[in-house]
Design a protein around this motif. Structure first.
Motif, mmCIF file in Angstrom:
data_model
loop_
_atom_site.group_PDB
_atom_site.id
_atom_site.type_symbol
_atom_site.label_atom_id
_atom_site.label_comp_id
_atom_site.label_asym_id
_atom_site.label_seq_id
_atom_site.Cartn_x
_atom_site.Cartn_y
_atom_site.Cartn_z
ATOM 1 N N ALA A 42 0.836 -1.208 0.000
ATOM 2 C CA ALA A 42 0.000 0.000 0.000
ATOM 3 C C ALA A 42 0.869 1.256 0.000
ATOM 4 O O ALA A 42 0.560 2.241 -0.703
ATOM 5 N N THR A 43 1.956 1.237 0.777
ATOM 6 C CA THR A 43 2.842 2.407 0.818
ATOM 7 C C THR A 43 3.541 2.613 -0.516
ATOM 8 O O THR A 43 3.716 3.755 -0.969
ATOM 9 N N LEU A 44 3.942 1.518 -1.149
ATOM 10 C CA LEU A 44 4.573 1.631 -2.458
ATOM 11 C C LEU A 44 3.596 2.198 -3.495
ATOM 12 O O LEU A 44 3.974 3.040 -4.333
ATOM 13 N N ALA A 45 2.340 1.788 -3.419
ATOM 14 C CA ALA A 45 1.332 2.339 -4.330
ATOM 15 C C ALA A 45 1.124 3.825 -4.082
ATOM 16 O O ALA A 45 0.978 4.617 -5.032
ATOM 17 N N PHE A 46 1.122 4.224 -2.818
ATOM 18 C CA PHE A 46 0.999 5.639 -2.470
ATOM 19 C C PHE A 46 2.191 6.424 -3.011
ATOM 20 O O PHE A 46 2.034 7.544 -3.529
ATOM 21 N N TYR A 47 3.375 5.842 -2.901
ATOM 22 C CA TYR A 47 4.594 6.492 -3.403
ATOM 23 C C TYR A 47 4.495 6.728 -4.907
ATOM 24 O O TYR A 47 4.747 7.845 -5.411
ATOM 25 N N LEU A 48 4.109 5.707 -5.639
ATOM 26 C CA LEU A 48 4.007 5.822 -7.089
ATOM 27 C C LEU A 48 2.896 6.791 -7.512
ATOM 28 O O LEU A 48 3.019 7.508 -8.517
ATOM 29 N N ALA A 49 1.833 6.813 -6.718
ATOM 30 C CA ALA A 49 0.731 7.724 -7.045
ATOM 31 C C ALA A 49 1.159 9.176 -6.913
ATOM 32 O O ALA A 49 0.777 10.026 -7.746
ATOM 33 N N ILE A 50 1.943 9.487 -5.897
ATOM 34 C CA ILE A 50 2.408 10.865 -5.728
ATOM 35 C C ILE A 50 3.344 11.254 -6.865
ATOM 36 O O ILE A 50 3.252 12.363 -7.426
ATOM 37 N N VAL A 51 4.239 10.348 -7.210
ATOM 38 C CA VAL A 51 5.158 10.644 -8.314
ATOM 39 C C VAL A 51 4.370 10.893 -9.604
ATOM 40 O O VAL A 51 4.641 11.859 -10.349
#
Length: 346
Positions: A43-52
């Protein structure tokens, strides 16, 4: 009285915790990559990619960044500027790494293990590699160096996306929660590190050195490193074993020093002192073995006639002034044989 006793007991517990344990604990709680942790990491990795992605496509998140920048929080609340200048140090890598390393070094010494220090080193290494690569790869400029209003300022040679202060605060203070020895301490330290790191990130936004999206991405980047640490535990264990083996070899090499050659010892012969040739040493009278040989009864004077013999201890003691017996001209000197005495008629 009861309050003093309770205070004394608490102090005793504190000082007992400061002492070194006699040996390494038999069981050290090492976090595992559980299913819950895997889900949180995903979930955190998905959040990271979404912000980028939101920043790359210049979405509403970029517009929010510009609105916050034009709001200029440091001008809206100037009274807290001095405090936040010091508070932001909690996100600087040098001071925070020194403080946390000192605490974890004491824990390593106390528990006879290098795992706390090696875990901190591994997390900081991952932080430098991942966050540094992201900063250089995206090259975003900060608010003070923005060129076009409303643009995402990507690919222009900057190095502020993600926020290094925020990611460093998450990792440095979160590693204390990761290495906590009890679930309760882990929960409290996790909440404390989350609040501290988020406060550091918002402080950079207040000071105008980062966009709001920089802080969100830095917070996610630090959390990803903490969540991925259990995957590196086998490597940390092997590194600890290798370092302990090197230490043991070094100690064995120091203990195997060349023996010091013994100095040759010449035996000393002690010779007895010889008396002069013309003087013979006086014969000492035995104390308890009887008297010297006496003359025959028919040749001895009347006062030396045979009779009951008395021991020396029953006779008159001899003082340094000499014997108390009356002198006798015909008495033999001590140490001479009876044959040397001239025979006189009776």
């Amino acid at each position: 009285m009861r309050t003093e006793r309770n205070l004394t007991r608490r102090l005793d517990r504190v000082f007992a915790r400061l002492d070194r344990e006699p040996e390494r604990p038999a069981h050290i709680d090492v976090p595992r990559m559980s299913r819950h942790r895997v889900v949180l990491f995903t979930a955190t990795l998905a959040f990271y990619l979404a912000i980028v992605w939101a920043v790359v496509i210049t979405s509403w998140l970029v517009r929010l960044d510009w609105q916050v920048m034009f709001f200029r929080p440091y001008q809206q609340w100037p009274e807290i500027h001095a405090f936040l200048d010091y508070y932001v140090v909690l996100g600087q890598r040098g001071p925070t790494a020194v403080m946390v390393a000192a605490w974890l070094g004491w824990r390593s010494w106390r528990q006879h293990t290098l795992r706390p220090l090696l875990t901190l080193a591994a997390s900081l290494l991952l932080l430098n590699i991942t966050v540094g690569a992201a900063k250089i790869g995206m090259g975003r400029l900060g608010p003070h160096y923005a060129t076009v209003i409303g643009s995402n300022e990507m690919g222009l040679g900057g190095d502020i996306f993600p926020s290094g202060h925020t990611a460093n605060a998450v990792v440095t203070w979160g590693i204390l929660a990761y290495l906590a020895s009890s679930p309760r301490a882990r929960r409290w330290l996790s909440a404390l590190s989350a609040v501290t790191s988020l406060g550091v990130g918002l402080t950079t936004v207040y000071l105008g050195t980062h966009w709001l999206s920089d802080v969100l991405l830095g917070w996610a980047a630090g959390l990803l490193i903490l969540l991925a640490l259990p995957w590196f535990e086998p490597l940390i264990t092997r590194a600890e074993t290798t370092l302990f083996d090197l230490r043991d070899r070094w100690r064995a090499r120091r203990g195997r020093t060349a023996p010091v050659p013994a100095m040759p010892v010449t035996p000393v012969v002690v010779k007895p002192r010889s008396a002069p040739a013309e003087q013979s040493p006086p014969a000492r009278e035995p104390v308890s073995s009887g008297r010297a040989p006496r003359a025959p009864a028919h040749l001895a004077p009347a006062h030396l006639a045979p009779g009951p013999h008395t021991t020396r201890s029953e006779r008159t003691p001899v003082t340094p002034a000499g014997s108390r017996r009356p002198p006798h001209a015909d008495r033999l000197p001590r140490g001479t044989s009876p044959s040397a005495r001239p025979l006189t008629g009776g």
